[in-house]
Enzyme design. Sequence first.
Site, PDB file in Angstrom:
ATOM      1  N   ASN A   9    -115.792 -27.176  31.195  1.00 45.32           N
ATOM      2  CA  ASN A   9    -114.425 -26.690  31.405  1.00 45.32           C
ATOM      3  C   ASN A   9    -114.417 -25.944  32.738  1.00 45.32           C
ATOM      4  OD1 ASN A   9    -111.958 -25.407  31.391  1.00 45.32           O
ATOM      5  ND2 ASN A   9    -112.381 -24.096  29.625  1.00 45.32           N
ATOM      6  N   LYS A  11    -112.045 -24.662  34.219  1.00 51.28           N
ATOM      7  CA  LYS A  11    -110.996 -23.635  34.285  1.00 51.28           C
ATOM      8  C   LYS A  11    -110.233 -23.793  35.617  1.00 51.28           C
ATOM      9  CE  LYS A  11    -113.665 -20.904  31.085  1.00 51.28           C
ATOM     10  NZ  LYS A  11    -114.037 -19.595  30.577  1.00 51.28           N
ATOM     11  N   HIS A  95    -107.686 -22.658  23.913  1.00 49.04           N
ATOM     12  CA  HIS A  95    -108.728 -21.853  24.559  1.00 49.04           C
ATOM     13  C   HIS A  95    -108.308 -20.384  24.502  1.00 49.04           C
ATOM     14  CE1 HIS A  95    -111.404 -20.139  27.526  1.00 49.04           C
ATOM     15  NE2 HIS A  95    -112.161 -21.202  27.347  1.00 49.04           N
ATOM     16  N   GLU A  97    -108.397 -18.115  26.587  1.00 48.53           N
ATOM     17  CA  GLU A  97    -107.642 -17.638  27.754  1.00 48.53           C
ATOM     18  C   GLU A  97    -106.163 -18.018  27.634  1.00 48.53           C
ATOM     19  OE1 GLU A  97    -110.305 -19.376  30.622  1.00 48.53           O
ATOM     20  OE2 GLU A  97    -111.829 -17.949  29.965  1.00 48.53           O
ATOM     21  N   GLU A 168    -115.884 -20.414  20.224  1.00 47.10           N
ATOM     22  CA  GLU A 168    -116.117 -19.624  21.427  1.00 47.10           C
ATOM     23  C   GLU A 168    -115.780 -18.162  21.131  1.00 47.10           C
ATOM     24  OE1 GLU A 168    -115.917 -22.294  25.181  1.00 47.10           O
ATOM     25  OE2 GLU A 168    -113.921 -21.507  24.812  1.00 47.10           O
ATOM     26  N   GLY A 174    -117.812 -15.861  29.695  1.00 45.90           N
ATOM     27  CA  GLY A 174    -117.881 -15.354  31.062  1.00 45.90           C
ATOM     28  C   GLY A 174    -118.530 -13.983  31.185  1.00 45.90           C
ATOM     29  N   SER A 213    -121.016 -18.362  27.687  1.00 52.63           N
ATOM     30  CA  SER A 213    -122.224 -18.041  28.454  1.00 52.63           C
ATOM     31  C   SER A 213    -123.412 -18.942  28.137  1.00 52.63           C
ATOM     32  CB  SER A 213    -122.592 -16.559  28.275  1.00 52.63           C
ATOM     33  OG  SER A 213    -121.549 -15.734  28.770  1.00 52.63           O
TER      34      SER A 213
HETATM   35  P1  13P Z   1    -118.508 -19.475  30.161  1.00 55.23           P
HETATM   36  O1  13P Z   1    -119.507 -20.591  29.915  1.00 55.23           O
HETATM   37  O2  13P Z   1    -118.247 -19.238  31.609  1.00 55.23           O
HETATM   38  O3  13P Z   1    -118.853 -18.247  29.390  1.00 55.23           O
HETATM   39  O4  13P Z   1    -117.101 -20.001  29.571  1.00 55.23           O
HETATM   40  C1  13P Z   1    -117.061 -20.536  28.300  1.00 55.23           C
HETATM   41  C2  13P Z   1    -115.738 -21.164  28.084  1.00 55.23           C
HETATM   42  O5  13P Z   1    -114.738 -20.473  27.981  1.00 55.23           O
HETATM   43  C3  13P Z   1    -115.650 -22.624  28.047  1.00 55.23           C
HETATM   44  O6  13P Z   1    -114.410 -23.051  27.623  1.00 55.23           O
END
Ligand code: 13P
Length: 251
Positions: A9, A11, A95, A97, A168, A174, A213
């Site tokens: 992803n 983002k 997601h 976010e 997640e 992150g 992560s």
């Molecule tokens: P990270 O791998 O950067 O922690 O992000 C995970 C994520 O949100 C994937 O959708």
Amino acid sequence: MRKPLVAGNWKMNGSRENAESLIAGIKEGLGVNAAVEAAICPPFVYLSEVGSRLSGSGIALGAQNVSQHGNGAYTGEISTSMLLDVGCKYVISGHSERRALYGEADSLVAEKVVAINAAGLKPILCVGELLKERESGKTEEVVARQLDVLLNSAEGLAALQNTVIAYEPVWAIGTGMTATPEQAQDVHAFIRQRIAAKDTALAQKVRILYGGSVKGNNASELFAKADIDGGLIGGASLQVEEFLAICRAVK
Ligand code: 13P
């Protein structure tokens, strides 16, 4: 057997130039790898171009979001038929976010999952708890609520037949604070049991990815767990060697 899936992803990251080198490196490094399915989910504006570059590689294309509506007067939105048109296979929905920053509620996420499935695309449904929810012992309650909105309706249950679930934990995204393999496995097993209560065959076949992560150096211990069927990768999917190491870590 559930074939592991590793989905990147991106983002809101990348450029045309950097997408080109990233895809070239991933294609070259992954080669023909029958053990894992890989997917790349770039920002909307790069879908067509990334899709062309992935063509023939066996690596799937995915989108990060979609409208719940069909084509029409929805300025700024992207429809499922457009995603199909540019060659997407997967669409991420829910997601954290999008839930936290754009106010996407469980009901909207469920609507999107149903629309994605109805279009012939495969949803990647994200679920997961906030740190304060984990600390107050509410992890299962939160994940159950996020799942039940689909499990408790006929069209939701039908859409889940073609859905990949991604657990997640929000506190792990992150932050470098990966869930331990045991923490992740516990929630994955809980998700599978909750699905089994409605549909045992679905519970056996549904792929449940871990996200938060994941890096080249922690992926294999996560993927070694019985109910972890791959990963949804953020930051590490923007680096060729990291993403390849994660793909190679599947059991
Ligand atoms: P990270 O791998 O950067 O922690 O992000 C995970 C994520 O949100 C994937 O959708």
